[in-house]
Design a protein around this motif. Structure first.
Motif, PDB file in Angstrom:
ATOM      1  N   THR A  90       0.846  -1.193   0.000  1.00  0.00           N
ATOM      2  CA  THR A  90       0.000   0.000   0.000  1.00  0.00           C
ATOM      3  C   THR A  90       0.879   1.240   0.000  1.00  0.00           C
ATOM      4  O   THR A  90       1.760   1.383   0.853  1.00  0.00           O
ATOM      5  N   ALA A  91       0.628   2.143  -0.947  1.00  0.00           N
ATOM      6  CA  ALA A  91       1.457   3.340  -1.085  1.00  0.00           C
ATOM      7  C   ALA A  91       0.595   4.573  -1.275  1.00  0.00           C
ATOM      8  O   ALA A  91      -0.482   4.512  -1.884  1.00  0.00           O
ATOM      9  N   GLY A  92       1.105   5.703  -0.760  1.00  0.00           N
ATOM     10  CA  GLY A  92       0.442   6.967  -1.042  1.00  0.00           C
ATOM     11  C   GLY A  92       0.663   7.392  -2.476  1.00  0.00           C
ATOM     12  O   GLY A  92      -0.169   8.087  -3.063  1.00  0.00           O
ATOM     13  N   GLY A  93       1.794   6.981  -3.056  1.00  0.00           N
ATOM     14  CA  GLY A  93       2.097   7.280  -4.451  1.00  0.00           C
ATOM     15  C   GLY A  93       1.940   6.061  -5.329  1.00  0.00           C
ATOM     16  O   GLY A  93       0.965   5.322  -5.211  1.00  0.00           O
ATOM     17  N   SER A  94       2.921   5.828  -6.205  1.00  0.00           N
ATOM     18  CA  SER A  94       2.862   4.709  -7.145  1.00  0.00           C
ATOM     19  C   SER A  94       3.583   3.491  -6.583  1.00  0.00           C
ATOM     20  O   SER A  94       4.349   3.576  -5.627  1.00  0.00           O
ATOM     21  N   ILE A  95       3.331   2.348  -7.214  1.00  0.00           N
ATOM     22  CA  ILE A  95       3.947   1.083  -6.828  1.00  0.00           C
ATOM     23  C   ILE A  95       4.661   0.505  -8.040  1.00  0.00           C
ATOM     24  O   ILE A  95       4.072   0.389  -9.121  1.00  0.00           O
ATOM     25  N   HIS A  96       5.934   0.159  -7.865  1.00  0.00           N
ATOM     26  CA  HIS A  96       6.742  -0.429  -8.930  1.00  0.00           C
ATOM     27  C   HIS A  96       7.207  -1.804  -8.463  1.00  0.00           C
ATOM     28  O   HIS A  96       7.873  -1.906  -7.423  1.00  0.00           O
ATOM     29  N   VAL A  97       6.890  -2.833  -9.219  1.00  0.00           N
ATOM     30  CA  VAL A  97       7.297  -4.193  -8.869  1.00  0.00           C
ATOM     31  C   VAL A  97       8.106  -4.759 -10.031  1.00  0.00           C
ATOM     32  O   VAL A  97       7.560  -4.997 -11.112  1.00  0.00           O
ATOM     33  N   TYR A  98       9.398  -4.974  -9.802  1.00  0.00           N
ATOM     34  CA  TYR A  98      10.278  -5.472 -10.849  1.00  0.00           C
ATOM     35  C   TYR A  98      10.357  -7.002 -10.824  1.00  0.00           C
ATOM     36  O   TYR A  98      11.425  -7.595 -10.974  1.00  0.00           O
ATOM     37  N   GLY A  99       9.222  -7.612 -10.618  1.00  0.00           N
ATOM     38  CA  GLY A  99       9.087  -9.060 -10.584  1.00  0.00           C
ATOM     39  C   GLY A  99       7.615  -9.394 -10.661  1.00  0.00           C
ATOM     40  O   GLY A  99       6.775  -8.521 -10.909  1.00  0.00           O
ATOM     41  N   PRO A 100       7.218 -10.640 -10.431  1.00  0.00           N
ATOM     42  CA  PRO A 100       5.801 -10.996 -10.442  1.00  0.00           C
ATOM     43  C   PRO A 100       5.037 -10.317  -9.307  1.00  0.00           C
ATOM     44  O   PRO A 100       5.483 -10.314  -8.162  1.00  0.00           O
ATOM     45  N   LEU A 101       3.902  -9.750  -9.635  1.00  0.00           N
ATOM     46  CA  LEU A 101       2.995  -9.159  -8.643  1.00  0.00           C
ATOM     47  C   LEU A 101       1.817 -10.105  -8.491  1.00  0.00           C
ATOM     48  O   LEU A 101       0.908 -10.124  -9.315  1.00  0.00           O
ATOM     49  N   ARG A 102       1.841 -10.920  -7.419  1.00  0.00           N
ATOM     50  CA  ARG A 102       0.788 -11.918  -7.211  1.00  0.00           C
ATOM     51  C   ARG A 102      -0.158 -11.534  -6.075  1.00  0.00           C
ATOM     52  O   ARG A 102      -1.210 -12.140  -5.932  1.00  0.00           O
ATOM     53  N   GLY A 103       0.210 -10.587  -5.260  1.00  0.00           N
ATOM     54  CA  GLY A 103      -0.625 -10.206  -4.131  1.00  0.00           C
ATOM     55  C   GLY A 103      -1.523  -9.033  -4.460  1.00  0.00           C
ATOM     56  O   GLY A 103      -2.038  -8.911  -5.566  1.00  0.00           O
TER      57      GLY A 103
END
Length: 244
Positions: A162-175
């Protein structure tokens, strides 16, 4: 203005998801409870406050020790919100406070129970980006209410970012990924492999079933456009060279 002429207000629901754990006791119940005690000893706070669904599908009405299972779980501080796979008519369950179950739940895979030596996630810098280099495991919750979150690894099923801004995931995002939590509609969610259970920006959310199959397990980004979450491919802009 007369009431009948007033426009109907648009209701916005802010998504808040919780991980419900499923416990599936097995015969012999005394041995299973001993194994549960060993898990609790390794991770004393893991079950604290978490909703748990009790799955009785591996047991039968005459399973030895069944009558004492529910009280034993309650005595261990386990909060049971639903019971599945059994029957209220079983004599051993006659004294149970059988809670009503929930509909529409989707299995999120096995949840890894951390031990008490698992390092806590780093504290986010106020107003800055939180960078996490290790994978986010099932059951972990990562928050940065004042900035972005950058994850160099993966986000496991059952985890929440959970972020106030953006979220960057440099891998699989499964959640689950929740961006713009404090009213930032320009926030985005980026993932190298989109497999999310839930995506939300500024209170608007979609679930895994609503993600276009074309973008599943592909690099993708999520933006909020006219109060609608839009999933787009994550590709670099085409470089156009000039003709000599």
């Amino acid at each position: 203005m007369p009431d009948e002429l007033r426009p109907t207000p648009k209701i916005r629901a802010r998504g808040r998801s919780f991980l419900a754990l499923v416990l599936s006791p097995e015969p012999l119940l005394a041995d299973w409870l001993a194994g549960l005690d060993a898990q609790i000893a390794r991770s004393s706070a893991f079950f604290a406050g978490k909703p748990v669904i009790l799955d009785l599908s591996l047991l039968e009405a005459g399973t030895e020790g069944l009558a004492g299972l529910y009280p034993a779980l309650r005595a261990r501080g386990i909060r049971i919100i639903g019971i599945e796979g059994g029957d209220t008519s079983w004599p051993a369950c006659a004294g149970w406070d059988w809670p009503a179950g929930f509909q529409g739940g989707r299995a999120s895979g096995a949840v890894e129970i951390p031990d008490d030596t698992t390092p806590a996630p780093p504290e986010p810098p106020r107003g800055g980006s939180l960078i996490i280099e290790q994978p986010i495991r099932s059951g972990q919750v990562i928050m940065n209410p004042d900035g972005d979150i950058i994850i160099l690894g993966s986000v496991g099923s059952g985890a929440e970012v959970t972020a106030g801004g953006s979220i960057h995931v440099y891998g699989p995002l499964r959640g689950r990924a929740i961006a713009g939590m404090n009213g930032q509609p320009d926030a985005r969610i980026f993932a190298h492999s989109m497999q999310a259970e839930l995506l939300a920006i500024d209170g608007y959310y979609i679930t895994a079933e609503e993600i276009d199959p074309r973008y599943v397990e592909k690099p993708a980004q999520i933006i909020l456009n006219n109060d609608t979450l839009v999933v787009q491919p994550l590709v670099p802009p085409t470089l156009r060279g000039r003709k000599p």
